[in-house]
Design an enzyme around this catalytic site. Sequence first.
Site, short mmCIF file in Angstrom:
data_model
loop_
_atom_site.label_atom_id
_atom_site.label_comp_id
_atom_site.label_asym_id
_atom_site.label_seq_id
_atom_site.Cartn_x
_atom_site.Cartn_y
_atom_site.Cartn_z
N TYR A 117 -31.18 36.71 -59.56
CA TYR A 117 -30.79 37.40 -58.33
C TYR A 117 -31.87 38.38 -57.84
O TYR A 117 -31.56 39.44 -57.32
CB TYR A 117 -29.42 38.10 -58.49
CG TYR A 117 -28.34 37.12 -58.89
CD1 TYR A 117 -27.91 36.14 -58.01
CD2 TYR A 117 -27.80 37.13 -60.18
CE1 TYR A 117 -26.94 35.21 -58.38
CE2 TYR A 117 -26.84 36.21 -60.57
CZ TYR A 117 -26.42 35.25 -59.65
OH TYR A 117 -25.47 34.32 -60.03
N CYS A 177 -40.01 50.54 -45.08
CA CYS A 177 -39.55 51.68 -44.28
C CYS A 177 -38.03 51.78 -44.29
O CYS A 177 -37.36 51.52 -43.29
CB CYS A 177 -40.09 51.55 -42.86
SG CYS A 177 -41.87 51.51 -42.86
N GLY A 203 -25.11 31.54 -64.83
CA GLY A 203 -26.32 31.75 -64.05
C GLY A 203 -27.14 32.88 -64.66
O GLY A 203 -28.09 32.66 -65.43
N TYR A 256 -26.75 46.73 -54.90
CA TYR A 256 -25.65 47.02 -55.84
C TYR A 256 -25.86 48.33 -56.60
O TYR A 256 -25.21 48.55 -57.61
CB TYR A 256 -25.52 45.92 -56.90
CG TYR A 256 -25.55 44.49 -56.42
CD1 TYR A 256 -24.50 43.96 -55.67
CD2 TYR A 256 -26.61 43.65 -56.76
CE1 TYR A 256 -24.53 42.64 -55.26
CE2 TYR A 256 -26.63 42.32 -56.35
CZ TYR A 256 -25.59 41.82 -55.60
OH TYR A 256 -25.61 40.51 -55.22
C1 LIG Z 1 -22.52 32.85 -58.83
C2 LIG Z 1 -21.63 31.83 -59.42
C3 LIG Z 1 -21.77 31.48 -60.77
C4 LIG Z 1 -22.76 32.15 -61.69
O1 LIG Z 1 -22.47 33.49 -61.91
P1 LIG Z 1 -23.35 34.31 -62.97
O2 LIG Z 1 -22.73 35.67 -62.94
O3 LIG Z 1 -24.74 34.32 -62.48
O4 LIG Z 1 -23.19 33.64 -64.28
C5 LIG Z 1 -20.97 30.47 -61.26
N1 LIG Z 1 -20.05 29.85 -60.47
C6 LIG Z 1 -19.88 30.18 -59.18
C7 LIG Z 1 -18.87 29.46 -58.37
C8 LIG Z 1 -20.66 31.18 -58.61
O5 LIG Z 1 -20.48 31.50 -57.34
#
Ligand SMILES: *Cc1c(COP(=O)(O)O)cnc(C)c1O
Length: 429
Positions: free
Chosen positions: A381, A353, A286, A327
Amino acid sequence: MKPQNLPGHPHFSYRDNALFCEEIRLSDLAQTHGTPLFVYSKNAMLAALASYQRGFVGRQVQICYAMKANPALGVIQVFAEAGCGFDIVSGGDMDRVLAAGGEADKIIFSGVGKTRAEMRRALQAGIGCFNVESEAELDVLNEVALSLGSRAPVSIRVNPNVDPQTHPYISTGLKDSKFGVAHERVLPTYRRAATLAGIRVLGIDCHIGSQITQEGPYLDAVERMLDLVEAIEAAGVPLQHIDFGGGLGIDYHGETPPDAERLWQTLLARLDARGFGQRQLMIEPGRSLVGNAGVCLSEVLYLKPGEQKNFCIIDAAMNDLPRPAMYQAYHQIVPLSPRPEAPGKYDVVGPICESGDWIGHDRALALLAGDRLAVLSAGAYCMSMASNYNSRGRAAEILVNGAQADVIRQRETMAQQMQGERLVGSRSS
Ligand SMILES: *Cc1c(COP(=O)(O)O)cnc(C)c1O
């Protein structure tokens, strides 16, 4: 003057003192579309994908973009057209993939809390695989599939109990995590799955965490996964695919994660050594596909000098960029048109606020009110976690491809925000 690339952001560069995304001057986009504004480089996304593709040359792999990183239809479309599948975590995610032209049979459905309704719709759509996260979920999925007269394709998400050495909120593969089936329950779960008439066992799956910047945790996970595959198959349950999840980190602030190509060459050597090199593989990246492909543009509203701190108040906030508040994450902040004056030191904050509404602490910036800034590494994100806190509409999003810039999401209006709300006693329903 020669264009000056931003280190770690090769599709963003300064030309004649103006920040560009590919061939587009970012201040022009801010002028036309207003701020806060997310801008994504299509070619940065494709370059990140190409790094994975090079790492897998000659192998059978399905790359499933984990769309929760950035679920904009225009972003999904980029990856669908490039042949990717999708890792989804809700029925809504599935609707987005299908609306953007993704193929149902390349969808894998992850998440610990799938509802019966989501399972039913995903089965009817013909998705590729359910990544089942508990024994209880397996039983419910079996029931739902039987009620439709179908068999659910399944892989079990196992918890390999390795420490990804990342932020605790984004580490998912440790024993006390809510994700996946505990290591010692994996074999009994597969044995049971193989007996259920509504379940077709396809594979095995893990995902150990996010923003992982070292190779070690992946190597540990691969060895543990292969141990499990051997044990499951020895118990008489054949597995078609092995899914190693996502999680590869990006450079936010000097981190040096392995690049995808190099990481996968190393991991594939381990798979080869153990005789699994020609298996069908899946991965679910991701952040590493979109994180550094995006920036968030913002305008300086006020400078507020103080005895202890100088504040730079910008028009983007924690509702647009939730990662610092959530985070304690670091995002680089750079001016769209750098000033020659000596920089001051500022806490860059939003208008919300909450003291938690900060974007960056102690940043050296030469600024005046009205200047525009880019918050870097904002492709993953950020918009996907954006909210309407303080009745702020969600920002617009632009996709840049060379000299072409397309609006892929319009700025959210107040009418849209209030659309589903009703005053008590009002007659319009
Ligand atoms: C969030 C997630 C990903 C992707 O994670 P990244 O750190 O954005 O690469 C892949 N698989 C599952 C099951 C996730 O929950």
